[in-house]
Design a protein around this motif. Structure first.
Motif, PDB file in Angstrom:
ATOM      1  N   UNK A  66       0.826  -1.208   0.000  1.00  0.00           N
ATOM      2  CA  UNK A  66       0.000   0.000   0.000  1.00  0.00           C
ATOM      3  C   UNK A  66       0.860   1.257   0.000  1.00  0.00           C
ATOM      4  N   UNK A  67       2.182   1.097  -0.032  1.00  0.00           N
ATOM      5  CA  UNK A  67       3.070   2.256  -0.070  1.00  0.00           C
ATOM      6  C   UNK A  67       2.908   3.004  -1.396  1.00  0.00           C
ATOM      7  N   UNK A  68       3.235   4.283  -1.377  1.00  0.00           N
ATOM      8  CA  UNK A  68       3.204   5.073  -2.606  1.00  0.00           C
ATOM      9  C   UNK A  68       4.342   4.655  -3.528  1.00  0.00           C
ATOM     10  N   UNK A  69       4.081   4.705  -4.821  1.00  0.00           N
ATOM     11  CA  UNK A  69       5.123   4.379  -5.794  1.00  0.00           C
ATOM     12  C   UNK A  69       6.239   5.416  -5.735  1.00  0.00           C
ATOM     13  N   UNK A  70       7.493   4.959  -5.797  1.00  0.00           N
ATOM     14  CA  UNK A  70       8.627   5.880  -5.824  1.00  0.00           C
ATOM     15  C   UNK A  70       9.446   5.747  -7.110  1.00  0.00           C
ATOM     16  N   UNK A  71       9.010   4.860  -8.007  1.00  0.00           N
ATOM     17  CA  UNK A  71       9.726   4.584  -9.242  1.00  0.00           C
ATOM     18  C   UNK A  71       8.714   4.293 -10.328  1.00  0.00           C
ATOM     19  N   UNK A  76      13.060   3.873 -13.180  1.00  0.00           N
ATOM     20  CA  UNK A  76      13.613   2.559 -12.855  1.00  0.00           C
ATOM     21  C   UNK A  76      15.017   2.399 -13.429  1.00  0.00           C
ATOM     22  N   UNK A  77      15.240   2.960 -14.621  1.00  0.00           N
ATOM     23  CA  UNK A  77      16.511   2.739 -15.313  1.00  0.00           C
ATOM     24  C   UNK A  77      17.644   3.573 -14.736  1.00  0.00           C
ATOM     25  N   UNK A 178      10.158   3.446 -26.794  1.00  0.00           N
ATOM     26  CA  UNK A 178      10.126   4.874 -27.148  1.00  0.00           C
ATOM     27  C   UNK A 178       9.482   5.692 -26.038  1.00  0.00           C
ATOM     28  N   UNK A 179       8.366   5.239 -25.505  1.00  0.00           N
ATOM     29  CA  UNK A 179       7.703   5.974 -24.422  1.00  0.00           C
ATOM     30  C   UNK A 179       8.656   6.167 -23.236  1.00  0.00           C
ATOM     31  N   UNK A 180       9.445   5.136 -22.953  1.00  0.00           N
ATOM     32  CA  UNK A 180      10.396   5.217 -21.844  1.00  0.00           C
ATOM     33  C   UNK A 180      11.492   6.228 -22.135  1.00  0.00           C
ATOM     34  N   UNK A 181      12.056   6.147 -23.334  1.00  0.00           N
ATOM     35  CA  UNK A 181      13.143   7.052 -23.711  1.00  0.00           C
ATOM     36  C   UNK A 181      12.655   8.495 -23.732  1.00  0.00           C
ATOM     37  N   UNK A 182      11.450   8.733 -24.221  1.00  0.00           N
ATOM     38  CA  UNK A 182      10.890  10.087 -24.253  1.00  0.00           C
ATOM     39  C   UNK A 182      10.847  10.681 -22.849  1.00  0.00           C
ATOM     40  N   UNK A 183      10.491   9.867 -21.862  1.00  0.00           N
ATOM     41  CA  UNK A 183      10.433  10.375 -20.488  1.00  0.00           C
ATOM     42  C   UNK A 183      11.813  10.664 -19.911  1.00  0.00           C
ATOM     43  N   UNK A 184      12.841  10.056 -20.495  1.00  0.00           N
ATOM     44  CA  UNK A 184      14.190  10.198 -19.957  1.00  0.00           C
ATOM     45  C   UNK A 184      15.022  11.267 -20.653  1.00  0.00           C
ATOM     46  N   UNK A 207      23.991   1.227 -30.655  1.00  0.00           N
ATOM     47  CA  UNK A 207      24.354   1.927 -31.880  1.00  0.00           C
ATOM     48  C   UNK A 207      24.633   3.385 -31.535  1.00  0.00           C
ATOM     49  N   UNK A 208      25.469   4.068 -32.322  1.00  0.00           N
ATOM     50  CA  UNK A 208      25.790   5.473 -32.002  1.00  0.00           C
ATOM     51  C   UNK A 208      24.656   6.418 -32.411  1.00  0.00           C
ATOM     52  N   UNK A 209      24.767   7.647 -31.942  1.00  0.00           N
ATOM     53  CA  UNK A 209      23.849   8.682 -32.381  1.00  0.00           C
ATOM     54  C   UNK A 209      23.103   9.375 -31.270  1.00  0.00           C
ATOM     55  N   UNK A 210      22.996   8.749 -30.107  1.00  0.00           N
ATOM     56  CA  UNK A 210      22.291   9.328 -28.971  1.00  0.00           C
ATOM     57  C   UNK A 210      23.083   9.049 -27.688  1.00  0.00           C
ATOM     58  N   UNK A 211      22.855   9.899 -26.703  1.00  0.00           N
ATOM     59  CA  UNK A 211      23.393   9.591 -25.380  1.00  0.00           C
ATOM     60  C   UNK A 211      22.578   8.453 -24.784  1.00  0.00           C
ATOM     61  N   UNK A 212      23.206   7.341 -24.418  1.00  0.00           N
ATOM     62  CA  UNK A 212      22.448   6.216 -23.858  1.00  0.00           C
ATOM     63  C   UNK A 212      21.722   6.617 -22.571  1.00  0.00           C
ATOM     64  N   UNK A 213      20.466   6.282 -22.486  1.00  0.00           N
ATOM     65  CA  UNK A 213      19.673   6.568 -21.290  1.00  0.00           C
ATOM     66  C   UNK A 213      19.103   5.293 -20.673  1.00  0.00           C
ATOM     67  N   UNK A 214      19.247   4.169 -21.346  1.00  0.00           N
ATOM     68  CA  UNK A 214      18.787   2.885 -20.835  1.00  0.00           C
ATOM     69  C   UNK A 214      19.993   1.958 -20.709  1.00  0.00           C
ATOM     70  N   UNK A 215      20.130   1.323 -19.570  1.00  0.00           N
ATOM     71  CA  UNK A 215      21.241   0.391 -19.404  1.00  0.00           C
ATOM     72  C   UNK A 215      20.855  -0.723 -18.451  1.00  0.00           C
TER      73      UNK A 215
END
Length: 215
Positions: A66-71, A76-77, A178-184, A207-215
């Motif tokens: 019942x705790x509030x979500x913190x992530x 999460x990433x 994509x939805x995840x990356x957009x938020x990041x 692949x190159x071209x963007x700063x990685x935001x998911x790992x």
């Protein structure tokens, strides 16, 4: 931020598992020795890593709270994960050891299929949101499922890099990435030029071209 839509997460996860199942049908002892996109791993090692994660996911659903979500599916990433204090190569070696424990590389396939079938049934039956504890965080179940869409889709692409004639991840799964990356990202409009598959590979540093935001 509002929880990720459960219908969207559920649909994408089930489709991503079906895509993974299609890929498993193409994996034999030889294919599991193919190079992957993950440094230090062949396809069979990636599959062992993914299976460990999916088993952990399966165990996470009963941990209601019942705790509030913190992530959420994005934060999460960037949240600390258990074992993060250990060097990356330690898990690389562990996944390789798990894969190598089978008498034949293809021996793990039925274990993976069993886990996939259980998760598919469980997630297909989700009809209401709730919060759960996972890896020291609290997430809405829809965000929890969405994070695993990303995991399945990315590792599907990792395993298929040298294999021809294998299925691609589903469009719905790539859309959740994509939805995840957009938020990041600080500049979502800059992502419009990328198709979902290319964005997935670039945002994870494959692949190159963007700063990685998911790992």
């Amino acid at each position: 931020m509002a929880p990720y839509p459960l219908d969207r997460a559920r649909t994408a996860f089930v489709a991503s598992l079906d895509g993974l199942s299609g890929l498993l049908d193409h994996l034999d002892d030889d294919a599991l020795h193919a190079r992957s996109r993950c440094r230090g791993w062949v396809a069979g090692d990636v599959l062992a890593h993914l299976h460990l994660g999916l088993a952990e996911m399966l165990a996470g659903f009963p941990a209601r709270t019942t705790q509030d979500a913190d992530t959420d599916l994005a934060t999460y990433w960037s949240a600390p994960l258990p074992g993060a204090e250990h060097p990356e190569w330690a898990h690389v070696r562990f996944a390789r050891a798990v894969a190598a424990a089978y008498a034949r590389p293809s021996g793990q396939l039925e274990h993976v299929r069993t886990t996939v079938r259980g998760l598919r049934r469980l997630v297909s039956d989700l009809d209401a949101g709730y919060r759960l504890e996972f890896q020291g965080h609290v997430l809405e179940v829809s965000d929890f499922v969405a994070t695993w869409v990303v995991e399945v889709v990315v590792h599907h692409l990792d395993m298929a890099v040298e294999l021809s004639g294998v299925p691609e991840p589903p469009a719905s799964g790539l859309a959740v990435v994509r939805d995840t990356v957009v938020r990041l990202t600080d500049d979502p409009a800059a992502l419009d030029a990328w198709d979902d598959r290319a964005l997935t590979l670039a945002a994870t540093g494959r692949e190159p071209g963007l700063r990685p935001v998911l790992s």
